[in-house]
Design an enzyme around this catalytic site. Sequence first.
Site, PDB file in Angstrom:
ATOM      1  N   GLU A   1     -82.091  -8.292  38.891  1.00  0.00           N
ATOM      2  CA  GLU A   1     -81.420  -9.726  38.847  1.00  0.00           C
ATOM      3  C   GLU A   1     -82.591 -10.213  37.894  1.00  0.00           C
ATOM      4  O   GLU A   1     -83.160 -10.333  38.500  1.00  0.00           O
ATOM      5  CB  GLU A   1     -80.585  -9.903  40.345  1.00  0.00           C
TER       6      GLU A   1
ATOM      7  N   TYR B   1     -78.185 -20.793  34.687  1.00  0.00           N
ATOM      8  CA  TYR B   1     -78.834 -19.797  34.019  1.00  0.00           C
ATOM      9  C   TYR B   1     -79.443 -19.844  32.523  1.00  0.00           C
ATOM     10  O   TYR B   1     -80.818 -19.521  33.010  1.00  0.00           O
ATOM     11  CB  TYR B   1     -76.766 -18.288  33.610  1.00  0.00           C
TER      12      TYR B   1
ATOM     13  N   GLY C   1     -64.641 -13.829  37.115  1.00  0.00           N
ATOM     14  CA  GLY C   1     -65.551 -14.786  37.867  1.00  0.00           C
ATOM     15  C   GLY C   1     -66.396 -14.535  39.572  1.00  0.00           C
ATOM     16  O   GLY C   1     -66.590 -15.264  40.199  1.00  0.00           O
ATOM     17  N   ALA C   2     -66.454 -12.687  39.323  1.00  0.00           N
ATOM     18  CA  ALA C   2     -66.405 -12.873  40.351  1.00  0.00           C
ATOM     19  C   ALA C   2     -67.863 -12.287  40.360  1.00  0.00           C
ATOM     20  O   ALA C   2     -68.097 -11.094  41.278  1.00  0.00           O
ATOM     21  CB  ALA C   2     -65.109 -10.968  41.075  1.00  0.00           C
ATOM     22  N   GLY C   3     -67.988 -12.387  39.340  1.00  0.00           N
ATOM     23  CA  GLY C   3     -69.742 -12.016  39.314  1.00  0.00           C
ATOM     24  C   GLY C   3     -69.658 -10.008  39.013  1.00  0.00           C
ATOM     25  O   GLY C   3     -70.313  -9.575  38.793  1.00  0.00           O
TER      26      GLY C   3
ATOM     27  N   ASP D   1     -82.863  -8.536  33.206  1.00  0.00           N
ATOM     28  CA  ASP D   1     -82.582  -8.004  31.620  1.00  0.00           C
ATOM     29  C   ASP D   1     -83.727  -9.477  30.505  1.00  0.00           C
ATOM     30  O   ASP D   1     -83.914  -8.332  29.280  1.00  0.00           O
ATOM     31  CB  ASP D   1     -81.613  -8.277  31.849  1.00  0.00           C
TER      32      ASP D   1
ATOM     33  N   GLU E   1     -70.722 -12.860  22.999  1.00  0.00           N
ATOM     34  CA  GLU E   1     -70.793 -13.258  24.153  1.00  0.00           C
ATOM     35  C   GLU E   1     -71.673 -14.927  23.862  1.00  0.00           C
ATOM     36  O   GLU E   1     -72.019 -15.698  23.957  1.00  0.00           O
ATOM     37  CB  GLU E   1     -71.370 -12.923  25.316  1.00  0.00           C
TER      38      GLU E   1
ATOM     39  N   SER F   1     -66.156 -10.112  31.545  1.00  0.00           N
ATOM     40  CA  SER F   1     -66.468 -11.110  29.933  1.00  0.00           C
ATOM     41  C   SER F   1     -66.734  -9.747  29.215  1.00  0.00           C
ATOM     42  O   SER F   1     -65.860  -9.549  27.977  1.00  0.00           O
ATOM     43  CB  SER F   1     -67.104 -12.397  29.644  1.00  0.00           C
TER      44      SER F   1
ATOM     45  N   ASP G   1     -74.890  -6.120  31.221  1.00  0.00           N
ATOM     46  CA  ASP G   1     -73.102  -6.187  31.752  1.00  0.00           C
ATOM     47  C   ASP G   1     -72.614  -5.269  30.318  1.00  0.00           C
ATOM     48  O   ASP G   1     -72.443  -4.374  30.624  1.00  0.00           O
ATOM     49  CB  ASP G   1     -72.877  -7.437  31.908  1.00  0.00           C
TER      50      ASP G   1
HETATM   51  C1  GLA Z   1     -75.722 -11.953  34.203  1.00  0.00           C
HETATM   52  C2  GLA Z   1     -75.630 -12.132  32.772  1.00  0.00           C
HETATM   53  C3  GLA Z   1     -76.543 -10.797  32.917  1.00  0.00           C
HETATM   54  C4  GLA Z   1     -77.731 -10.500  33.645  1.00  0.00           C
HETATM   55  C5  GLA Z   1     -77.616 -11.012  34.801  1.00  0.00           C
HETATM   56  C6  GLA Z   1     -78.523 -11.690  35.353  1.00  0.00           C
HETATM   57  O1  GLA Z   1     -74.993 -10.903  34.745  1.00  0.00           O
HETATM   58  O2  GLA Z   1     -74.510 -11.628  32.169  1.00  0.00           O
HETATM   59  O3  GLA Z   1     -77.075 -10.587  31.483  1.00  0.00           O
HETATM   60  O4  GLA Z   1     -79.026 -11.541  33.031  1.00  0.00           O
HETATM   61  O5  GLA Z   1     -76.625 -12.251  35.312  1.00  0.00           O
HETATM   62  O6  GLA Z   1     -78.916 -10.253  36.315  1.00  0.00           O
END
Ligand code: GLA
Length: 367
Positions: free
Chosen positions: A22, A207, A108-110, A25, A146, A114, A158
Amino acid sequence: MGRFGGRPRVFQAPGRINIIGEHTDYNGGLVMPAAIDRRCIVAAAPNRQRAINVVSRNLNAEARIDLDRLAPAGEWADYVAGVAASLINAGVPISGCDVWIDSAVPIGAGVSSSAALEVALARAFTSLAGVDADGLSIARWAQEAENKFVGMPCGIMDQFASANGVENCALVLDCRTLKAEVAPLPPDFSFLLVNSMVRHAHASGEYRRRREECELAAKALNVKDLGEIAESALPSALRGLPAGPAKRCRHVVTEIARVRASAKYLSAGNISALGQAMNASHASLRDDMEVSVEPVDALVAIAQETPGVMGARMMGGGFGGCVIALAQSTDADRILETIVARYAARIGEAPDAFICRAVGGAGEMLL
Ligand code: GLA
Protein backbone atom coordinates in the site's frame (compact mmCIF):
# COMPACT_ATOMS: atom_id res chain seq x y z
CA MET A 1 -32.12 -0.95 -23.75
CA GLY A 2 -34.64 1.14 -25.67
CA ARG A 3 -32.24 4.10 -25.48
CA PHE A 4 -29.77 2.67 -27.92
CA GLY A 5 -29.99 3.50 -31.62
CA GLY A 6 -28.05 0.33 -32.49
CA ARG A 7 -27.41 -2.95 -30.76
CA PRO A 8 -25.07 -2.25 -27.81
CA ARG A 9 -21.90 -4.15 -27.05
CA VAL A 10 -21.39 -4.92 -23.37
CA PHE A 11 -18.12 -4.66 -21.43
CA GLN A 12 -17.17 -5.44 -17.85
CA ALA A 13 -14.33 -4.42 -15.55
CA PRO A 14 -13.82 -5.73 -11.99
CA GLY A 15 -13.03 -3.94 -8.75
CA ARG A 16 -9.91 -5.05 -6.88
CA ILE A 17 -8.52 -6.05 -3.54
CA ASN A 18 -4.94 -5.41 -2.58
CA ILE A 19 -3.39 -8.23 -0.57
CA ILE A 20 -0.30 -6.23 0.35
CA GLY A 21 1.71 -3.26 -0.95
CA GLU A 22 0.00 0.00 0.00
CA HIS A 23 1.24 3.49 -0.96
CA THR A 24 4.01 1.83 -2.93
CA ASP A 25 2.65 2.12 -6.49
CA TYR A 26 3.34 5.85 -6.89
CA ASN A 27 6.76 5.28 -5.32
CA GLY A 28 7.87 2.90 -8.07
CA GLY A 29 7.44 -0.08 -5.76
CA LEU A 30 5.71 -3.47 -5.68
CA VAL A 31 2.00 -4.17 -5.12
CA MET A 32 -0.02 -7.40 -4.92
CA PRO A 33 -3.62 -6.76 -6.01
CA ALA A 34 -6.23 -9.12 -7.46
CA ALA A 35 -9.34 -8.34 -9.52
CA ILE A 36 -12.53 -9.44 -7.72
CA ASP A 37 -15.99 -10.74 -8.57
CA ARG A 38 -17.71 -7.34 -8.26
CA ARG A 39 -17.92 -5.73 -11.65
CA CYS A 40 -18.84 -2.54 -13.44
CA ILE A 41 -20.85 -3.11 -16.62
CA VAL A 42 -20.85 -0.67 -19.53
CA ALA A 43 -23.14 -1.12 -22.56
CA ALA A 44 -22.28 1.09 -25.52
CA ALA A 45 -23.57 1.64 -29.06
CA PRO A 46 -22.42 4.15 -31.71
CA ASN A 47 -24.87 7.06 -32.20
CA ARG A 48 -23.46 9.02 -35.17
CA GLN A 49 -23.19 12.19 -33.08
CA ARG A 50 -20.11 14.03 -31.79
CA ALA A 51 -21.32 13.34 -28.26
CA ILE A 52 -21.47 10.61 -25.65
CA ASN A 53 -24.91 10.28 -24.07
CA VAL A 54 -24.44 8.47 -20.79
CA VAL A 55 -26.84 7.04 -18.23
CA SER A 56 -25.76 5.84 -14.79
CA ARG A 57 -28.13 3.37 -13.23
CA ASN A 58 -26.37 3.62 -9.86
CA LEU A 59 -26.68 7.39 -9.68
CA ASN A 60 -29.98 7.52 -11.53
CA ALA A 61 -28.49 10.32 -13.61
CA GLU A 62 -27.66 11.12 -17.20
CA ALA A 63 -25.29 13.45 -19.02
CA ARG A 64 -24.31 14.51 -22.51
CA ILE A 65 -20.60 14.91 -23.21
CA ASP A 66 -19.53 16.97 -26.21
CA LEU A 67 -16.51 15.23 -27.74
CA ASP A 68 -15.23 18.52 -29.17
CA ARG A 69 -15.23 20.25 -25.78
CA LEU A 70 -13.86 17.84 -23.25
CA ALA A 71 -13.10 19.50 -19.91
CA PRO A 72 -13.52 18.49 -16.26
CA ALA A 73 -16.83 19.75 -14.88
CA GLY A 74 -16.45 18.61 -11.25
CA GLU A 75 -19.18 15.95 -11.58
CA TRP A 76 -19.60 12.19 -12.05
CA ALA A 77 -19.55 12.40 -15.85
CA ASP A 78 -15.88 13.49 -15.59
CA TYR A 79 -14.97 9.80 -15.46
CA VAL A 80 -16.53 9.34 -18.89
CA ALA A 81 -15.16 12.58 -20.36
CA GLY A 82 -11.73 11.85 -18.85
CA VAL A 83 -11.46 8.43 -20.46
CA ALA A 84 -12.58 9.86 -23.80
CA ALA A 85 -9.97 12.64 -23.48
CA SER A 86 -7.09 10.23 -22.67
CA LEU A 87 -7.99 8.09 -25.65
CA ILE A 88 -8.21 11.07 -28.00
CA ASN A 89 -4.79 12.28 -26.69
CA ALA A 90 -3.41 8.84 -27.48
CA GLY A 91 -4.78 9.05 -31.04
CA VAL A 92 -7.65 6.56 -30.63
CA PRO A 93 -10.42 7.64 -33.07
CA ILE A 94 -13.35 7.95 -30.65
CA SER A 95 -16.78 8.70 -32.04
CA GLY A 96 -20.13 9.43 -30.44
CA CYS A 97 -21.98 6.70 -28.59
CA ASP A 98 -24.80 5.98 -26.19
CA VAL A 99 -23.53 4.50 -22.93
CA TRP A 100 -25.30 2.82 -20.05
CA ILE A 101 -23.43 2.12 -16.78
CA ASP A 102 -24.39 -0.27 -14.00
CA SER A 103 -21.86 -1.20 -11.33
CA ALA A 104 -21.83 -3.80 -8.57
CA VAL A 105 -18.51 -2.51 -7.23
CA PRO A 106 -19.39 -0.79 -3.93
CA ILE A 107 -18.66 2.95 -4.10
CA GLY A 108 -16.37 4.51 -1.48
CA ALA A 109 -15.41 1.15 0.02
CA GLY A 110 -11.79 1.13 -1.20
CA VAL A 111 -12.32 -1.60 -3.80
CA SER A 112 -11.73 0.71 -6.77
CA SER A 113 -15.18 1.42 -8.10
CA SER A 114 -13.69 4.36 -10.03
CA ALA A 115 -10.95 2.29 -11.63
CA ALA A 116 -13.51 -0.34 -12.63
CA LEU A 117 -15.65 2.34 -14.28
CA GLU A 118 -12.70 3.93 -16.10
CA VAL A 119 -11.36 0.59 -17.30
CA ALA A 120 -14.78 -0.62 -18.51
CA LEU A 121 -15.23 2.66 -20.40
CA ALA A 122 -11.73 2.46 -21.90
CA ARG A 123 -12.44 -1.11 -23.08
CA ALA A 124 -15.80 -0.01 -24.55
CA PHE A 125 -14.49 3.10 -26.34
CA THR A 126 -11.42 1.40 -27.81
CA SER A 127 -13.46 -1.59 -29.00
CA LEU A 128 -16.09 0.65 -30.62
CA ALA A 129 -13.21 2.48 -32.34
CA GLY A 130 -11.90 -0.86 -33.64
CA VAL A 131 -8.70 -0.60 -31.59
CA ASP A 132 -7.45 -3.78 -29.93
CA ALA A 133 -5.63 -2.28 -26.94
CA ASP A 134 -3.45 -4.25 -24.50
CA GLY A 135 -4.21 -4.25 -20.77
CA LEU A 136 -1.32 -1.96 -19.85
CA SER A 137 -2.45 0.76 -22.29
CA ILE A 138 -6.02 0.49 -21.01
CA ALA A 139 -4.75 0.86 -17.42
CA ARG A 140 -2.62 3.90 -18.31
CA TRP A 141 -5.46 5.70 -20.11
CA ALA A 142 -7.80 4.96 -17.21
CA GLN A 143 -5.25 6.28 -14.69
CA GLU A 144 -4.73 9.41 -16.78
CA ALA A 145 -8.49 10.06 -16.69
CA GLU A 146 -8.47 9.77 -12.90
CA ASN A 147 -5.38 12.00 -12.55
CA LYS A 148 -6.36 14.71 -15.01
CA PHE A 149 -10.17 14.81 -14.97
CA VAL A 150 -11.20 13.48 -11.58
CA GLY A 151 -8.20 15.19 -9.96
CA MET A 152 -7.09 12.21 -7.84
CA PRO A 153 -3.28 11.74 -8.14
CA CYS A 154 -3.49 7.93 -7.81
CA GLY A 155 -0.87 5.43 -8.90
CA ILE A 156 -1.54 2.70 -11.46
CA MET A 157 -2.34 -0.27 -9.18
CA ASP A 158 -6.15 -0.14 -9.29
CA GLN A 159 -6.53 0.35 -13.03
CA PHE A 160 -3.83 -2.23 -13.75
CA ALA A 161 -5.51 -4.86 -11.59
CA SER A 162 -8.93 -4.21 -13.12
CA ALA A 163 -7.56 -4.42 -16.66
CA ASN A 164 -5.20 -7.37 -16.19
CA GLY A 165 -6.61 -9.58 -13.42
CA VAL A 166 -6.16 -13.35 -13.71
CA GLU A 167 -8.71 -15.84 -12.32
CA ASN A 168 -7.76 -17.29 -8.90
CA CYS A 169 -4.50 -15.32 -8.92
CA ALA A 170 -2.97 -12.17 -7.53
CA LEU A 171 -0.65 -9.98 -9.60
CA VAL A 172 2.77 -9.00 -8.31
CA LEU A 173 3.24 -5.74 -10.15
CA ASP A 174 6.48 -3.79 -10.24
CA CYS A 175 5.22 -0.24 -10.70
CA ARG A 176 8.60 0.98 -11.95
CA THR A 177 8.90 -1.47 -14.86
CA LEU A 178 5.13 -2.13 -15.12
CA LYS A 179 5.90 -5.83 -15.42
CA ALA A 180 3.59 -8.17 -13.54
CA GLU A 181 3.98 -11.74 -12.39
CA VAL A 182 0.99 -13.94 -11.80
CA ALA A 183 0.81 -15.45 -8.31
CA PRO A 184 -1.72 -18.31 -7.88
CA LEU A 185 -3.77 -17.91 -4.69
CA PRO A 186 -4.15 -20.85 -2.29
CA PRO A 187 -7.48 -22.54 -3.18
CA ASP A 188 -8.38 -23.31 0.45
CA PHE A 189 -8.10 -19.69 1.69
CA SER A 190 -10.41 -16.72 1.15
CA PHE A 191 -10.18 -12.96 1.39
CA LEU A 192 -12.83 -11.36 3.57
CA LEU A 193 -13.74 -7.69 3.22
CA VAL A 194 -15.45 -5.72 5.94
CA ASN A 195 -16.29 -2.06 5.39
CA SER A 196 -15.38 0.21 8.29
CA MET A 197 -18.28 2.40 7.08
CA VAL A 198 -15.97 5.42 7.48
CA ARG A 199 -15.78 7.75 4.51
CA HIS A 200 -13.15 10.34 5.26
CA ALA A 201 -14.08 13.65 3.67
CA HIS A 202 -10.43 14.63 3.20
CA ALA A 203 -9.11 11.29 1.95
CA SER A 204 -8.00 12.59 -1.43
CA GLY A 205 -6.28 15.68 0.10
CA GLU A 206 -4.44 13.48 2.61
CA TYR A 207 -3.47 11.05 -0.16
CA ARG A 208 -2.04 13.91 -2.23
CA ARG A 209 -0.09 15.12 0.81
CA ARG A 210 1.42 11.66 1.42
CA ARG A 211 2.40 11.44 -2.21
CA GLU A 212 4.08 14.88 -2.06
CA GLU A 213 5.91 13.96 1.15
CA CYS A 214 7.27 10.81 -0.51
CA GLU A 215 8.38 12.83 -3.53
CA LEU A 216 10.17 15.34 -1.29
CA ALA A 217 11.88 12.54 0.64
CA ALA A 218 13.04 10.96 -2.64
CA LYS A 219 14.43 14.32 -3.76
CA ALA A 220 16.28 14.80 -0.47
CA LEU A 221 17.82 11.35 -0.91
CA ASN A 222 18.69 12.03 -4.52
CA VAL A 223 16.67 9.15 -5.98
CA LYS A 224 13.85 9.24 -8.50
CA ASP A 225 11.51 7.18 -6.31
CA LEU A 226 11.65 5.90 -2.74
CA GLY A 227 11.21 2.44 -4.30
CA GLU A 228 14.84 2.64 -5.45
CA ILE A 229 16.12 2.44 -1.89
CA ALA A 230 17.19 -1.07 -0.92
CA GLU A 231 16.18 -2.32 2.53
CA SER A 232 19.88 -2.60 3.43
CA ALA A 233 20.33 1.12 2.64
CA LEU A 234 17.36 2.15 4.80
CA PRO A 235 19.23 3.00 8.04
CA SER A 236 21.51 5.47 6.27
CA ALA A 237 18.62 6.91 4.23
CA LEU A 238 16.65 7.52 7.44
CA ARG A 239 19.58 9.41 8.97
CA GLY A 240 19.45 11.80 6.02
CA LEU A 241 15.80 12.77 6.57
CA PRO A 242 13.79 14.80 9.12
CA ALA A 243 11.50 12.72 11.35
CA GLY A 244 8.25 13.03 9.31
CA PRO A 245 9.65 12.19 5.85
CA ALA A 246 11.78 9.44 7.46
CA LYS A 247 8.60 7.67 8.60
CA ARG A 248 7.10 7.79 5.10
CA CYS A 249 10.34 6.47 3.66
CA ARG A 250 10.48 3.63 6.20
CA HIS A 251 6.93 2.61 5.35
CA VAL A 252 7.58 2.54 1.61
CA VAL A 253 10.87 0.62 1.80
CA THR A 254 9.65 -1.94 4.35
CA GLU A 255 6.30 -2.37 2.58
CA ILE A 256 8.04 -3.17 -0.71
CA ALA A 257 10.16 -5.75 1.15
CA ARG A 258 6.94 -7.22 2.61
CA VAL A 259 5.42 -7.58 -0.87
CA ARG A 260 8.57 -9.30 -2.13
CA ALA A 261 8.55 -11.68 0.85
CA SER A 262 4.80 -12.26 0.50
CA ALA A 263 5.21 -13.37 -3.12
CA LYS A 264 7.65 -16.01 -1.86
CA TYR A 265 5.30 -17.05 0.97
CA LEU A 266 2.48 -17.47 -1.54
CA SER A 267 4.50 -19.67 -3.86
CA ALA A 268 5.77 -21.73 -0.91
CA GLY A 269 2.22 -22.07 0.51
CA ASN A 270 3.32 -20.39 3.76
CA ILE A 271 0.00 -18.72 4.49
CA SER A 272 0.70 -17.96 8.13
CA ALA A 273 3.78 -15.93 7.10
CA LEU A 274 1.64 -14.11 4.53
CA GLY A 275 -0.85 -13.29 7.29
CA GLN A 276 1.93 -11.95 9.52
CA ALA A 277 3.14 -9.73 6.69
CA MET A 278 -0.40 -8.33 6.31
CA ASN A 279 -0.48 -7.54 10.04
CA ALA A 280 2.92 -5.82 9.81
CA SER A 281 1.70 -3.84 6.79
CA HIS A 282 -1.18 -2.50 8.85
CA ALA A 283 1.10 -1.41 11.69
CA SER A 284 3.35 0.40 9.23
CA LEU A 285 0.42 2.13 7.49
CA ARG A 286 -0.92 3.22 10.88
CA ASP A 287 2.33 4.32 12.51
CA ASP A 288 4.66 5.36 9.68
CA MET A 289 2.43 6.30 6.76
CA GLU A 290 -0.26 7.59 9.15
CA VAL A 291 -3.14 6.82 6.80
CA SER A 292 -5.36 4.80 9.14
CA VAL A 293 -8.11 6.10 11.38
CA GLU A 294 -9.30 4.89 14.76
CA PRO A 295 -12.40 2.89 13.63
CA VAL A 296 -10.30 1.12 10.97
CA ASP A 297 -7.65 0.24 13.58
CA ALA A 298 -10.42 -1.12 15.81
CA LEU A 299 -11.86 -3.23 12.97
CA VAL A 300 -8.40 -4.56 12.08
CA ALA A 301 -7.81 -5.48 15.74
CA ILE A 302 -11.18 -7.29 15.88
CA ALA A 303 -10.30 -9.22 12.72
CA GLN A 304 -6.79 -10.07 13.93
CA GLU A 305 -8.18 -11.36 17.26
CA THR A 306 -10.83 -13.56 15.60
CA PRO A 307 -9.77 -17.21 15.69
CA GLY A 308 -9.05 -18.53 12.22
CA VAL A 309 -7.88 -15.18 10.78
CA MET A 310 -4.35 -15.48 9.42
CA GLY A 311 -3.83 -11.73 9.02
CA ALA A 312 -5.74 -8.49 8.49
CA ARG A 313 -5.04 -4.91 7.54
CA MET A 314 -6.52 -1.70 6.16
CA MET A 315 -6.74 -1.69 2.38
CA GLY A 316 -6.31 1.04 -0.23
CA GLY A 317 -5.43 4.70 0.23
CA GLY A 318 -6.62 4.85 3.84
CA PHE A 319 -8.86 7.03 6.04
CA GLY A 320 -11.76 4.56 5.85
CA GLY A 321 -13.13 1.93 3.49
CA CYS A 322 -12.65 -1.81 3.71
CA VAL A 323 -10.39 -3.95 5.85
CA ILE A 324 -9.08 -7.15 4.26
CA ALA A 325 -8.65 -10.38 6.23
CA LEU A 326 -7.29 -13.75 5.16
CA ALA A 327 -8.92 -16.95 6.48
CA GLN A 328 -9.37 -20.62 5.70
CA SER A 329 -12.27 -20.99 3.23
CA THR A 330 -14.10 -23.69 5.21
CA ASP A 331 -14.48 -21.26 8.16
CA ALA A 332 -14.83 -18.07 6.15
CA ASP A 333 -18.59 -17.51 6.60
CA ARG A 334 -18.45 -18.07 10.35
CA ILE A 335 -15.37 -15.85 10.74
CA LEU A 336 -16.97 -13.08 8.70
CA GLU A 337 -20.12 -13.23 10.84
CA THR A 338 -18.04 -12.99 14.03
CA ILE A 339 -16.10 -9.95 12.81
CA VAL A 340 -19.28 -8.25 11.57
CA ALA A 341 -21.11 -8.86 14.86
CA ARG A 342 -18.25 -7.53 16.99
CA TYR A 343 -17.75 -4.43 14.84
CA ALA A 344 -21.52 -3.83 14.61
CA ALA A 345 -21.69 -3.82 18.41
CA ARG A 346 -19.02 -1.12 18.39
CA ILE A 347 -20.40 1.22 15.73
CA GLY A 348 -24.13 0.56 16.22
CA GLU A 349 -24.84 -0.62 12.64
CA ALA A 350 -24.06 -3.73 10.63
CA PRO A 351 -21.10 -3.05 8.31
CA ASP A 352 -21.18 -4.18 4.68
CA ALA A 353 -19.08 -7.31 4.32
CA PHE A 354 -18.38 -9.97 1.73
CA ILE A 355 -16.07 -12.78 0.74
CA CYS A 356 -14.45 -12.28 -2.63
CA ARG A 357 -12.98 -14.41 -5.37
CA ALA A 358 -10.15 -13.42 -7.72
CA VAL A 359 -11.32 -13.10 -11.34
CA GLY A 360 -9.99 -12.25 -14.77
CA GLY A 361 -9.62 -8.64 -15.91
CA ALA A 362 -11.84 -6.40 -18.03
CA GLY A 363 -13.23 -7.45 -21.37
CA GLU A 364 -16.22 -7.65 -23.65
CA MET A 365 -19.09 -9.83 -22.50
CA LEU A 366 -20.19 -11.92 -25.43
CA LEU A 367 -23.96 -12.15 -25.15
C1 GLA B 1 -5.49 4.20 -3.86
C2 GLA B 1 -4.84 4.59 -5.19
C3 GLA B 1 -3.78 3.56 -5.59
C4 GLA B 1 -2.80 3.28 -4.45
C5 GLA B 1 -3.55 3.02 -3.14
C6 GLA B 1 -2.63 2.92 -1.97
O1 GLA B 1 -6.22 3.02 -4.02
O2 GLA B 1 -5.80 4.68 -6.20
O3 GLA B 1 -3.10 4.01 -6.75
O4 GLA B 1 -1.87 4.31 -4.30
O5 GLA B 1 -4.51 4.03 -2.86
O6 GLA B 1 -1.84 1.79 -2.08
